[in-house]
Design a protein around this motif. Structure first.
Motif, PDB file in Angstrom:
ATOM      1  N   GLY A  86       0.781  -1.233   0.000  1.00 51.90           N
ATOM      2  CA  GLY A  86       0.000   0.000   0.000  1.00 51.90           C
ATOM      3  C   GLY A  86       0.809   1.277   0.000  1.00 51.90           C
ATOM      4  N   ARG A  87       2.137   1.158  -0.076  1.00 52.40           N
ATOM      5  CA  ARG A  87       3.006   2.347  -0.057  1.00 52.40           C
ATOM      6  C   ARG A  87       4.006   2.336  -1.207  1.00 52.40           C
ATOM      7  NH1 ARG A  87       5.246   1.257   5.722  1.00 52.40           N
ATOM      8  NH2 ARG A  87       3.420   0.169   6.463  1.00 52.40           N
ATOM      9  N   ARG A  88       3.718   1.579  -2.229  1.00 55.54           N
ATOM     10  CA  ARG A  88       4.661   1.476  -3.356  1.00 55.54           C
ATOM     11  C   ARG A  88       4.420   2.573  -4.389  1.00 55.54           C
ATOM     12  NH1 ARG A  88       4.843  -5.113  -4.367  1.00 55.54           N
ATOM     13  NH2 ARG A  88       5.424  -5.615  -2.220  1.00 55.54           N
ATOM     14  N   SER A  89       5.412   2.729  -5.238  1.00 55.46           N
ATOM     15  CA  SER A  89       5.353   3.696  -6.344  1.00 55.46           C
ATOM     16  C   SER A  89       5.316   5.146  -5.875  1.00 55.46           C
ATOM     17  CB  SER A  89       4.152   3.411  -7.264  1.00 55.46           C
ATOM     18  OG  SER A  89       4.280   2.142  -7.858  1.00 55.46           O
ATOM     19  N   PHE A  90       6.011   5.436  -4.770  1.00 59.02           N
ATOM     20  CA  PHE A  90       6.136   6.806  -4.284  1.00 59.02           C
ATOM     21  C   PHE A  90       7.594   7.233  -4.450  1.00 59.02           C
ATOM     22  CE2 PHE A  90       2.744   5.996  -0.747  1.00 59.02           C
ATOM     23  CZ  PHE A  90       1.742   5.996  -1.700  1.00 59.02           C
ATOM     24  N   TYR A  92      10.794   9.918  -3.150  1.00 55.64           N
ATOM     25  CA  TYR A  92      11.364  10.039  -1.815  1.00 55.64           C
ATOM     26  C   TYR A  92      10.701  11.114  -0.940  1.00 55.64           C
ATOM     27  CZ  TYR A  92      14.612  10.191   2.045  1.00 55.64           C
ATOM     28  OH  TYR A  92      15.136  10.155   3.307  1.00 55.64           O
ATOM     29  N   ASP A  93      10.665  12.361  -1.395  1.00 59.03           N
ATOM     30  CA  ASP A  93      10.113  13.423  -0.552  1.00 59.03           C
ATOM     31  C   ASP A  93       9.336  14.428  -1.383  1.00 59.03           C
ATOM     32  OD1 ASP A  93      12.142  14.928  -1.757  1.00 59.03           O
ATOM     33  OD2 ASP A  93      13.369  15.044   0.046  1.00 59.03           O
ATOM     34  N   ARG A  94       8.734  15.415  -0.723  1.00 54.34           N
ATOM     35  CA  ARG A  94       7.870  16.388  -1.401  1.00 54.34           C
ATOM     36  C   ARG A  94       8.647  17.199  -2.428  1.00 54.34           C
ATOM     37  NH1 ARG A  94       2.772  16.111  -2.377  1.00 54.34           N
ATOM     38  NH2 ARG A  94       2.817  14.991  -0.441  1.00 54.34           N
ATOM     39  N   GLU A  95       9.877  17.565  -2.097  1.00 51.88           N
ATOM     40  CA  GLU A  95      10.698  18.314  -3.050  1.00 51.88           C
ATOM     41  C   GLU A  95      10.894  17.512  -4.335  1.00 51.88           C
ATOM     42  OE1 GLU A  95      15.275  19.981  -3.481  1.00 51.88           O
ATOM     43  OE2 GLU A  95      14.529  19.474  -1.489  1.00 51.88           O
ATOM     44  N   ALA A  96      11.146  16.222  -4.207  1.00 52.37           N
ATOM     45  CA  ALA A  96      11.319  15.361  -5.381  1.00 52.37           C
ATOM     46  C   ALA A  96      10.010  15.250  -6.162  1.00 52.37           C
ATOM     47  CB  ALA A  96      11.795  13.980  -4.944  1.00 52.37           C
ATOM     48  N   LEU A  97       8.909  15.107  -5.462  1.00 51.49           N
ATOM     49  CA  LEU A  97       7.601  15.015  -6.120  1.00 51.49           C
ATOM     50  C   LEU A  97       7.304  16.298  -6.888  1.00 51.49           C
ATOM     51  CD1 LEU A  97       4.928  13.422  -6.503  1.00 51.49           C
ATOM     52  CD2 LEU A  97       4.119  14.516  -4.412  1.00 51.49           C
ATOM     53  N   ILE A 109       7.313   9.267   0.113  1.00 53.92           N
ATOM     54  CA  ILE A 109       7.389   8.439   1.322  1.00 53.92           C
ATOM     55  C   ILE A 109       7.546   9.248   2.599  1.00 53.92           C
ATOM     56  CG2 ILE A 109       8.273   6.464   0.028  1.00 53.92           C
ATOM     57  CD1 ILE A 109      10.929   7.189   1.908  1.00 53.92           C
ATOM     58  N   ILE A 110       8.234  10.362   2.553  1.00 55.89           N
ATOM     59  CA  ILE A 110       8.434  11.165   3.762  1.00 55.89           C
ATOM     60  C   ILE A 110       7.104  11.745   4.232  1.00 55.89           C
ATOM     61  CG2 ILE A 110       9.597  13.174   4.762  1.00 55.89           C
ATOM     62  CD1 ILE A 110      11.458  10.726   4.210  1.00 55.89           C
ATOM     63  N   THR A 111       6.298  12.250   3.302  1.00 52.81           N
ATOM     64  CA  THR A 111       4.981  12.781   3.647  1.00 52.81           C
ATOM     65  C   THR A 111       4.069  11.682   4.182  1.00 52.81           C
ATOM     66  OG1 THR A 111       5.160  14.560   2.023  1.00 52.81           O
ATOM     67  CG2 THR A 111       2.930  13.959   2.739  1.00 52.81           C
ATOM     68  N   VAL A 112       4.048  10.534   3.514  1.00 50.48           N
ATOM     69  CA  VAL A 112       3.181   9.429   3.939  1.00 50.48           C
ATOM     70  C   VAL A 112       3.597   8.935   5.323  1.00 50.48           C
ATOM     71  CG1 VAL A 112       2.461   7.052   3.429  1.00 50.48           C
ATOM     72  CG2 VAL A 112       2.536   8.754   1.598  1.00 50.48           C
ATOM     73  N   ALA A 113       4.890   8.773   5.553  1.00 56.63           N
ATOM     74  CA  ALA A 113       5.371   8.320   6.870  1.00 56.63           C
ATOM     75  C   ALA A 113       4.920   9.303   7.959  1.00 56.63           C
ATOM     76  CB  ALA A 113       6.884   8.179   6.874  1.00 56.63           C
ATOM     77  N   GLU A 115       2.397  11.405   7.882  1.00 50.45           N
ATOM     78  CA  GLU A 115       0.937  11.299   8.031  1.00 50.45           C
ATOM     79  C   GLU A 115       0.555  10.072   8.853  1.00 50.45           C
ATOM     80  OE1 GLU A 115      -0.401  11.332   3.963  1.00 50.45           O
ATOM     81  OE2 GLU A 115      -0.296  13.525   3.825  1.00 50.45           O
ATOM     82  N   MET A 116       1.316   8.990   8.718  1.00 48.89           N
ATOM     83  CA  MET A 116       1.054   7.754   9.452  1.00 48.89           C
ATOM     84  C   MET A 116       1.548   7.826  10.900  1.00 48.89           C
ATOM     85  SD  MET A 116       2.156   4.952   6.544  1.00 48.89           S
ATOM     86  CE  MET A 116       2.035   3.557   7.660  1.00 48.89           C
ATOM     87  N   GLY A 117       2.384   8.797  11.200  1.00 54.05           N
ATOM     88  CA  GLY A 117       2.947   8.918  12.547  1.00 54.05           C
ATOM     89  C   GLY A 117       4.129   7.996  12.777  1.00 54.05           C
ATOM     90  N   VAL A 118       4.824   7.621  11.706  1.00 58.25           N
ATOM     91  CA  VAL A 118       5.992   6.745  11.800  1.00 58.25           C
ATOM     92  C   VAL A 118       7.197   7.432  11.168  1.00 58.25           C
ATOM     93  CG1 VAL A 118       4.532   4.671  11.706  1.00 58.25           C
ATOM     94  CG2 VAL A 118       5.592   5.509   9.601  1.00 58.25           C
ATOM     95  N   GLU A 119       8.361   6.816  11.336  1.00 62.09           N
ATOM     96  CA  GLU A 119       9.576   7.284  10.662  1.00 62.09           C
ATOM     97  C   GLU A 119      10.017   6.226   9.669  1.00 62.09           C
ATOM     98  OE1 GLU A 119      12.744   8.578  13.267  1.00 62.09           O
ATOM     99  OE2 GLU A 119      11.266   9.085  14.814  1.00 62.09           O
TER     100      GLU A 119
END
Length: 187
Positions: A86-90, A92-97, A109-113, A115-119
């Motif tokens: 459920g976290r594939r095809s992302f 690295y970070d917002r700047e890259a996006l 992945i940095i934004t999703v992590a 949002e999920m409350g994880v690192e």
């Protein structure tokens, strides 16, 4: 104002059952830990339980892998055999996006992590996970990238091939169907 991060009583009960079964099935990951103490900790922290639920529903199969005596925290890692579906095809970070002009991935992945409350796992944490089993034999997982590499446009990822853990690099704005990230949650 942000919405409170909590799950329903039914979801909580189901998640705790799932986590207990996974804990009992994989005692080699935590042979000197007591599930009842972990469950008490989880029941007293709705936001952490919510984060574990997010890890679970995105395919991470979280499990307790360590206890930090200094901070009095249990460490949960995503322990799915392959990187969470459920976290594939992302990228690295917002700047890259934001740097992608076309064919943008859904997220980073940095934004999703966050949002999920994880690192996102570090290289050291990823290598530790690999001592507990064999993970990412067909997929790969982004890892926390040092600032110096990220400032130059790169990002790091790992996998396990030939019974060895490899660390590679890509442009931070790249994304692949077989790459996600593994999270760590401290409870």
């Amino acid at each position: 104002m942000t919405a409170k991060k909590q799950i329903s009583t039914e979801e909580s009960t189901e998640l705790l059952k799932t986590l207990r079964k996974r804990f009992e099935k994989n005692m080699g990951r935590h042979d000197r830990m007591d599930w009842s103490k972990i469950e008490v900790r989880l029941n007293s922290n709705a936001e952490k339980l919510w984060s574990l639920h997010e890890m679970e529903i995105s395919g991470g199969e979280p499990d307790v892998v360590d206890y930090d005596e200094k901070t009095d925290e249990y460490l949960f890692f995503d322990c799915a055999a392959e990187t969470p579906k459920g976290r594939r095809s992302f990228c690295y970070d917002r700047e890259a996006l934001d740097s992608r002009k076309e064919h943008k991935p859904q997220n980073d992945i940095i934004t999703v992590a966050k949002e999920m409350g994880v690192e996102v796992l570090s290289e050291e944490q990823y290598r530790y996970l690999q001592t507990l089993g064999e993970f990412d034999l067909k997929t790969s997982s982004w890892i926390k990238t040092p600032k110096e590499i990220r400032e130059l446009g790169g990002a790091l990822f790992c996998d396990r091939r030939y019974n060895t853990v490899f660390v590679y690099h890509n442009g931070a704005n790249s994304y692949y169907a077989a790459r996600a990230f593994r999270g760590i949650l401290k409870v």
